[in-house]
Design a protein around this motif. Structure first.
Motif, PDB file in Angstrom:
ATOM      1  N   LEU A 165       8.268 -37.832  26.671  1.00  0.00           N
ATOM      2  CA  LEU A 165       9.641 -37.579  27.093  1.00  0.00           C
ATOM      3  C   LEU A 165      10.247 -38.845  27.683  1.00  0.00           C
ATOM      4  O   LEU A 165       9.536 -39.663  28.263  1.00  0.00           O
ATOM      5  CB  LEU A 165       9.670 -36.458  28.133  1.00  0.00           C
ATOM      6  CG  LEU A 165       9.210 -35.078  27.659  1.00  0.00           C
ATOM      7  CD1 LEU A 165       9.358 -34.062  28.797  1.00  0.00           C
ATOM      8  CD2 LEU A 165       9.966 -34.607  26.430  1.00  0.00           C
ATOM      9  N   PRO A 166      11.583 -39.012  27.556  1.00  0.00           N
ATOM     10  CA  PRO A 166      12.503 -38.174  26.801  1.00  0.00           C
ATOM     11  C   PRO A 166      12.374 -38.405  25.300  1.00  0.00           C
ATOM     12  O   PRO A 166      11.814 -39.413  24.874  1.00  0.00           O
ATOM     13  CB  PRO A 166      13.868 -38.618  27.317  1.00  0.00           C
ATOM     14  CG  PRO A 166      13.676 -40.059  27.689  1.00  0.00           C
ATOM     15  CD  PRO A 166      12.279 -40.139  28.236  1.00  0.00           C
ATOM     16  N   ILE A 167      12.908 -37.493  24.520  1.00  0.00           N
ATOM     17  CA  ILE A 167      12.871 -37.596  23.064  1.00  0.00           C
ATOM     18  C   ILE A 167      14.189 -38.206  22.621  1.00  0.00           C
ATOM     19  O   ILE A 167      15.234 -37.558  22.652  1.00  0.00           O
ATOM     20  CB  ILE A 167      12.661 -36.222  22.412  1.00  0.00           C
ATOM     21  CG1 ILE A 167      11.355 -35.600  22.899  1.00  0.00           C
ATOM     22  CG2 ILE A 167      12.656 -36.343  20.891  1.00  0.00           C
ATOM     23  CD1 ILE A 167      11.140 -34.168  22.468  1.00  0.00           C
ATOM     24  N   THR A 168      14.143 -39.466  22.230  1.00  0.00           N
ATOM     25  CA  THR A 168      15.351 -40.181  21.831  1.00  0.00           C
ATOM     26  C   THR A 168      15.433 -40.252  20.312  1.00  0.00           C
ATOM     27  O   THR A 168      14.425 -40.098  19.612  1.00  0.00           O
ATOM     28  CB  THR A 168      15.329 -41.610  22.394  1.00  0.00           C
ATOM     29  OG1 THR A 168      14.185 -42.306  21.865  1.00  0.00           O
ATOM     30  CG2 THR A 168      15.245 -41.582  23.921  1.00  0.00           C
ATOM     31  N   PRO A 169      16.633 -40.482  19.774  1.00  0.00           N
ATOM     32  CA  PRO A 169      16.752 -40.628  18.318  1.00  0.00           C
ATOM     33  C   PRO A 169      15.842 -41.718  17.752  1.00  0.00           C
ATOM     34  O   PRO A 169      15.280 -41.563  16.665  1.00  0.00           O
ATOM     35  CB  PRO A 169      18.230 -40.972  18.138  1.00  0.00           C
ATOM     36  CG  PRO A 169      18.904 -40.331  19.297  1.00  0.00           C
ATOM     37  CD  PRO A 169      17.942 -40.487  20.436  1.00  0.00           C
ATOM     38  N   GLU A 170      15.684 -42.826  18.509  1.00  0.00           N
ATOM     39  CA  GLU A 170      14.811 -43.905  18.035  1.00  0.00           C
ATOM     40  C   GLU A 170      13.376 -43.411  17.849  1.00  0.00           C
ATOM     41  O   GLU A 170      12.712 -43.714  16.849  1.00  0.00           O
ATOM     42  CB  GLU A 170      14.822 -45.081  19.015  1.00  0.00           C
ATOM     43  CG  GLU A 170      16.199 -45.704  19.214  1.00  0.00           C
ATOM     44  CD  GLU A 170      16.902 -45.160  20.441  1.00  0.00           C
ATOM     45  OE1 GLU A 170      17.384 -45.981  21.238  1.00  0.00           O
ATOM     46  OE2 GLU A 170      16.965 -43.934  20.592  1.00  0.00           O
ATOM     47  N   LYS A 171      12.891 -42.664  18.847  1.00  0.00           N
ATOM     48  CA  LYS A 171      11.530 -42.137  18.750  1.00  0.00           C
ATOM     49  C   LYS A 171      11.386 -41.197  17.556  1.00  0.00           C
ATOM     50  O   LYS A 171      10.357 -41.209  16.861  1.00  0.00           O
ATOM     51  CB  LYS A 171      11.154 -41.406  20.033  1.00  0.00           C
ATOM     52  CG  LYS A 171      10.960 -42.290  21.254  1.00  0.00           C
ATOM     53  CD  LYS A 171      10.614 -41.447  22.485  1.00  0.00           C
ATOM     54  CE  LYS A 171      10.444 -42.289  23.736  1.00  0.00           C
ATOM     55  NZ  LYS A 171      10.151 -41.460  24.933  1.00  0.00           N
ATOM     56  N   LEU A 172      12.401 -40.386  17.320  1.00  0.00           N
ATOM     57  CA  LEU A 172      12.339 -39.439  16.204  1.00  0.00           C
ATOM     58  C   LEU A 172      12.305 -40.161  14.864  1.00  0.00           C
ATOM     59  O   LEU A 172      11.556 -39.793  13.959  1.00  0.00           O
ATOM     60  CB  LEU A 172      13.536 -38.493  16.252  1.00  0.00           C
ATOM     61  CG  LEU A 172      13.312 -37.147  16.938  1.00  0.00           C
ATOM     62  CD1 LEU A 172      14.615 -36.397  17.095  1.00  0.00           C
ATOM     63  CD2 LEU A 172      12.313 -36.316  16.152  1.00  0.00           C
ATOM     64  N   ILE A 173      13.130 -41.180  14.735  1.00  0.00           N
ATOM     65  CA  ILE A 173      13.173 -41.933  13.470  1.00  0.00           C
ATOM     66  C   ILE A 173      11.839 -42.633  13.214  1.00  0.00           C
ATOM     67  O   ILE A 173      11.330 -42.666  12.085  1.00  0.00           O
ATOM     68  CB  ILE A 173      14.320 -42.961  13.504  1.00  0.00           C
ATOM     69  CG1 ILE A 173      15.677 -42.248  13.441  1.00  0.00           C
ATOM     70  CG2 ILE A 173      14.186 -43.956  12.358  1.00  0.00           C
ATOM     71  CD1 ILE A 173      15.921 -41.499  12.153  1.00  0.00           C
ATOM     72  N   GLU A 174      11.250 -43.190  14.266  1.00  0.00           N
ATOM     73  CA  GLU A 174      10.016 -43.959  14.110  1.00  0.00           C
ATOM     74  C   GLU A 174       8.776 -43.090  13.952  1.00  0.00           C
ATOM     75  O   GLU A 174       7.758 -43.546  13.424  1.00  0.00           O
ATOM     76  CB  GLU A 174       9.835 -44.888  15.314  1.00  0.00           C
ATOM     77  CG  GLU A 174      10.887 -45.994  15.401  1.00  0.00           C
ATOM     78  CD  GLU A 174      10.785 -46.793  16.688  1.00  0.00           C
ATOM     79  OE1 GLU A 174       9.902 -46.461  17.516  1.00  0.00           O
ATOM     80  OE2 GLU A 174      11.574 -47.742  16.874  1.00  0.00           O
ATOM     81  N   ALA A 175       8.841 -41.848  14.383  1.00  0.00           N
ATOM     82  CA  ALA A 175       7.659 -40.976  14.345  1.00  0.00           C
ATOM     83  C   ALA A 175       7.317 -40.577  12.914  1.00  0.00           C
ATOM     84  O   ALA A 175       8.195 -40.416  12.061  1.00  0.00           O
ATOM     85  CB  ALA A 175       7.904 -39.735  15.187  1.00  0.00           C
ATOM     86  N   GLY A 176       6.015 -40.402  12.680  1.00  0.00           N
ATOM     87  CA  GLY A 176       5.563 -39.950  11.367  1.00  0.00           C
ATOM     88  C   GLY A 176       5.365 -38.444  11.348  1.00  0.00           C
ATOM     89  O   GLY A 176       5.339 -37.782  12.387  1.00  0.00           O
ATOM     90  N   LEU A 177       5.218 -37.910  10.159  1.00  0.00           N
ATOM     91  CA  LEU A 177       4.964 -36.483  10.017  1.00  0.00           C
ATOM     92  C   LEU A 177       3.557 -36.143  10.480  1.00  0.00           C
ATOM     93  O   LEU A 177       2.634 -36.960  10.367  1.00  0.00           O
ATOM     94  CB  LEU A 177       5.139 -36.061   8.555  1.00  0.00           C
ATOM     95  CG  LEU A 177       6.535 -36.211   7.953  1.00  0.00           C
ATOM     96  CD1 LEU A 177       6.485 -35.856   6.465  1.00  0.00           C
ATOM     97  CD2 LEU A 177       7.533 -35.326   8.671  1.00  0.00           C
ATOM     98  N   GLU A 178       3.395 -34.955  10.990  1.00  0.00           N
ATOM     99  CA  GLU A 178       2.078 -34.483  11.381  1.00  0.00           C
ATOM    100  C   GLU A 178       1.234 -34.190  10.138  1.00  0.00           C
ATOM    101  O   GLU A 178       1.780 -33.809   9.084  1.00  0.00           O
ATOM    102  CB  GLU A 178       2.194 -33.208  12.223  1.00  0.00           C
ATOM    103  CG  GLU A 178       2.635 -33.440  13.649  1.00  0.00           C
ATOM    104  CD  GLU A 178       1.625 -34.245  14.441  1.00  0.00           C
ATOM    105  OE1 GLU A 178       0.507 -33.737  14.701  1.00  0.00           O
ATOM    106  OE2 GLU A 178       1.943 -35.386  14.813  1.00  0.00           O
ATOM    107  N   PRO A 179      -0.090 -34.349  10.250  1.00  0.00           N
ATOM    108  CA  PRO A 179      -0.956 -33.999   9.119  1.00  0.00           C
ATOM    109  C   PRO A 179      -0.722 -32.556   8.686  1.00  0.00           C
ATOM    110  O   PRO A 179      -0.622 -31.649   9.509  1.00  0.00           O
ATOM    111  CB  PRO A 179      -2.365 -34.183   9.701  1.00  0.00           C
ATOM    112  CG  PRO A 179      -2.198 -35.182  10.799  1.00  0.00           C
ATOM    113  CD  PRO A 179      -0.848 -34.909  11.386  1.00  0.00           C
ATOM    114  N   GLY A 180      -0.601 -32.367   7.386  1.00  0.00           N
ATOM    115  CA  GLY A 180      -0.396 -31.021   6.856  1.00  0.00           C
ATOM    116  C   GLY A 180       1.046 -30.667   6.602  1.00  0.00           C
ATOM    117  O   GLY A 180       1.340 -29.653   5.964  1.00  0.00           O
TER     118      GLY A 180
END
Length: 725
Positions: free
Chosen positions: A707-722
């Protein structure tokens, strides 16, 4: 919500003190008309660690109106701590300006008193300090890990065999969740008008617990507690930051004693970051094991946080993990790192707000691994017995909160596969979280004063309880109306004066239950004594005015006391709730909107649905703030906060918030207390952040654990396995 002007508890009446606030007649700490008052301004250190080796006050002393400049060189000797790094609480002493040592950036190193506020502020900037700076202050969280220690034996808890439970699991989740430093930032700045007159102390101060403030003042100055009077008639928000006594009050009192005049001191918004506590940064490692059918086998919650190098405070992040679910093998630990930062302290739902983010996020991750509905997974692991306390719950309607909330929210429309619910460029997700909050109940005294005027009885209720914006005045008046059977407009409530009967003050979700049961006791005692004087049976209904007339009285006083029963001590008393959130995420920019939220609360008897609704909305807003933007950042080289105002410390505004539905389940927990009341002020923030983060995963397939969840973090994050999008 329909409001009513009916008397008694349970009605959604408007605040009885509302007209005073609207007209500007409600006096807060810095607004009392105290004659001959002057003004003080604290001076902050500009290094994180070191010593003061020189002070030049010459320029400040030449400023017109300056009356006194106080530093460690001329400050009065105050009581110091009896041990190194004590645990701090709401009545802990607050020594200040006692040595040339500097322990954190922003620590008070001086105090200027002048005839006007502007003169004091200007002169404070002219006082020059020369430091011998330690070039290696401990200000980096990651680099301080080797200094982590166990604060006390109670910091660790276990039941069963955690390792064995994990080995029996078919699925395992082990993840780290991070929450940053946050600051409380109530609308009213911390302030005081402090007077020292012939050994007698009178302090108007923005404090949540006036009795403990009085104890802290008397302890710091080593004077009798009966010589200290603290008044906090109205408090403009606290969220925990005004639970304990901060050092501006001590400096103002010290100055008043030196110059013989009342001193007003107001903490600036910048100083709210360095001198009025904060929520700790927490790193939480969650490990959960479960069978394929969803049965939990083991759960651990390990927290690493920081404290100051002078004092200890531990946010109990693992509390919720000890008792919320039916898990036989449980491990909860806490470690603290001493750092050159101010001491943290309680912030709304300390432990639960941050700990529930980790727990409820991890529970959602396990539900995903098991391919189970997150609501059903939580319900499967419900328990009516507190395994941590080894006591039955006095009442627990968590399953009902989840079921009713899911129905109201439209949970059946949720798509279990992330990224499959779309509307143009928006990805839509649904999230859920369970909530719990301890509901303390503490010994409380109250006085009722009856005055017969013609055929009408006017009543005054006195107690040192405080109203921090939560509606204490209103629910106390409603309680008196209920048990004296008179209209609410004949009742005056006087609060926030340490000369009044003692209460535990406002904080920890104990206020409503404690205050109102104390008032009920006082009112019942008054009626009972008046009836006894005239041999009237308690069961016989007699109007209050007639009772006074039969006793040939025009005035009468009675006191009452309420405290926990034996049944209370034999049960675990909690409020429970459930949060549901709908979040829309722009798949290209990472921007997201919280569209809808549903909160279901099981919090005992609701004294006033309108003020209770306000408490839940406030909690939800703070919970959303944890996700959207709130964080206090430390400059990594110097140890100062680079978030220093509302320009860079962002809190939610109306446009950030969703449409929120709040549902109160009908419940009167008579084990909790005679009136069946439980706490609600902190339940509203608990696990809100997790419900939003879980909705973001359902929308995007991305797990957001910091936290916090920022747009930058969301864009950079990868998909979870599965996850396949």
């Amino acid at each position: 919500m329909k409001t009513s002007n009916e008397s008694g508890v349970g009605n959604a009446i408007n605040r009885v003190e509302g007209h005073l606030k609207v007209m500007g007649k409600a006096k807060y700490a810095s607004e009392f008309p105290v004659p001959n008052k002057v003004y003080g301004q604290g001076i902050n250190s500009t290094i994180a660690k070191g010593e003061i080796i020189g002070i030049d006050t010459s320029a400040a002393e030449k400023v017109k109106g300056v009356l006194k400049i106080i530093t460690y060189k001329n400050a009065e000797k105050l009581k110091g701590y009896d041990q190194e790094m004590p645990f701090i609480s709401t009545d802990t002493i607050a020594p200040v300006l006692q040595s040339n040592k500097v322990h954190y950036f922003g620590e008070y190193v001086g105090f200027v008193v002048a005839e006007t506020f502007e003169q004091a502020q200007y002169a404070a900037r002219l006082v020059k300090f020369e430091y011998k700076e330690d070039p290696k202050p401990t200000i980096n969280f990651d680099k301080s890990r080797n200094k982590a220690f166990k604060p006390s034996e109670k910091s660790d808890y276990s039941r069963g065999d955690f390792k064995k439970g994990m080995s029996e699991a078919d699925e395992v989740v082990k993840q780290t969740y991070n929450t940053p430093i946050e600051h409380h930032h109530p609308m009213e700045l911390h302030a005081t008008i402090a007077s020292w007159n012939n050994g007698k102390v009178l302090v108007y101060a923005s404090q949540q617990i006036v009795e403990d403030a009085s104890i802290a003042i008397s302890g710091t100055f080593q004077i009798p507690n009966e010589d200290v009077r603290v008044i906090a008639a109205f408090v403009g928000g606290g969220f925990g930051s005004k639970l304990n006594l901060d050092r501006h009050v001590i400096m103002a009192l010290m100055a008043s004693k030196m110059i013989g005049k009342p001193v007003q001191a107001t903490v600036t918004r910048h100083q709210m970051f360095t001198n009025t506590n904060m929520r700790q940064q927490n790193e939480q490692i969650m490990s959960i094991g479960a069978k394929r059918d969803g049965t939990l086998t083991a759960l651990s919650h390990e927290t690493l946080s920081h404290t100051s190098i002078k004092e200890i405070f531990q946010e109990p992040c693992g509390m919720v993990s000890k008792m919320l679910y039916n898990v036989p093998n449980n491990l909860v630990t806490a470690r603290l790192m001493p750092m050159n930062l101010q001491a943290p302290f309680a912030m709304r739902a300390p432990g639960e707000a941050t700990g529930s983010f980790a727990l409820e996020s991890a529970m959602d991750e396990m539900a995903w691994k098991l391919k189970m509905d997150p609501v059903e997974f939580r319900i499967k692991n419900d328990t009516q017995h507190d395994l941590h306390a080894n006591k039955p719950f006095s009442s627990r309607l968590l399953v009902e909160c989840l079921r009713i909330g899911a129905d109201k929210f439209g949970w059946e429309n949720r798509k279990s596969e992330p990224g499959t619910n779309k509307n143009g460029n928006w990805l839509i997700g649904y999230g859920v979280s369970a909530a719990s909050r301890n509901s303390p109940y503490k010994k409380t005294y109250a006085k009722v004063i009856l005055k017969l005027e013609k055929d009408k009885v006017n009543v005054t209720i006195q107690m040192d309880a405080t109203d921090i914006g939560t509606g204490s005045y209103t629910i106390i008046a409603q309680t008196a109306s209920e048990y004296l059977r008179i209209p609410i407009d004949q009742i005056t409530v006087e609060l926030g004066d340490s000369d009044f009967p003692p209460t535990p003050g406002s904080g920890g979700s104990w206020g409503a239950a404690s205050f109102c049961n104390g008032v009920q006791s006082a009112c019942e005692n008054a009626v009972s004594k008046l009836k006894k004087n005239r041999n009237i049976k308690n069961s016989e209904e007699v109007a209050l005015a007639d009772l006074l007339k039969r006793n040939q009285l025009t005035s009468f006083e009675a006191e009452g006391m309420a405290e926990p029963s034996d049944a209370f001590s034999k049960h675990s008393v909690f409020s429970f709730g459930a949060n549901f959130a709908e979040v829309w995420v722009d798949k290209d920019t990472g921007m997201y909107k919280i569209k809808r939220m549903v909160n279901v609360a099981s919090a005992g008897k609701i004294l006033n649905p309108k003020t209770a609704y306000g408490q839940i909305i406030g909690g939800i807003t703070m919970g959303a703030g944890m996700v959207i933007a709130e964080q206090s950042k430390i400059e990594p080289n110097f140890g100062n906060f680079i978030t220093r105002s509302f320009a860079d410390y962002h809190v939610p505004v109306n446009l950030d918030m969703a449409n929120v539905d709040v549902i109160f389940l009908p419940e009167e927990d008579k084990i909790a207390n005679k009136m069946g009341i439980k706490g609600i002020g902190e339940l509203g923030i608990t696990s809100v952040a997790a419900s939003i983060a879980n909705a973001i995963f359902n929308a995007t397939g991305k797990r957001m654990r910091d936290l916090p969840i920022t747009p930058e973090k969301l864009i950079e994050a990868g998909l979870e396995p599965g996850v396949k999008i």
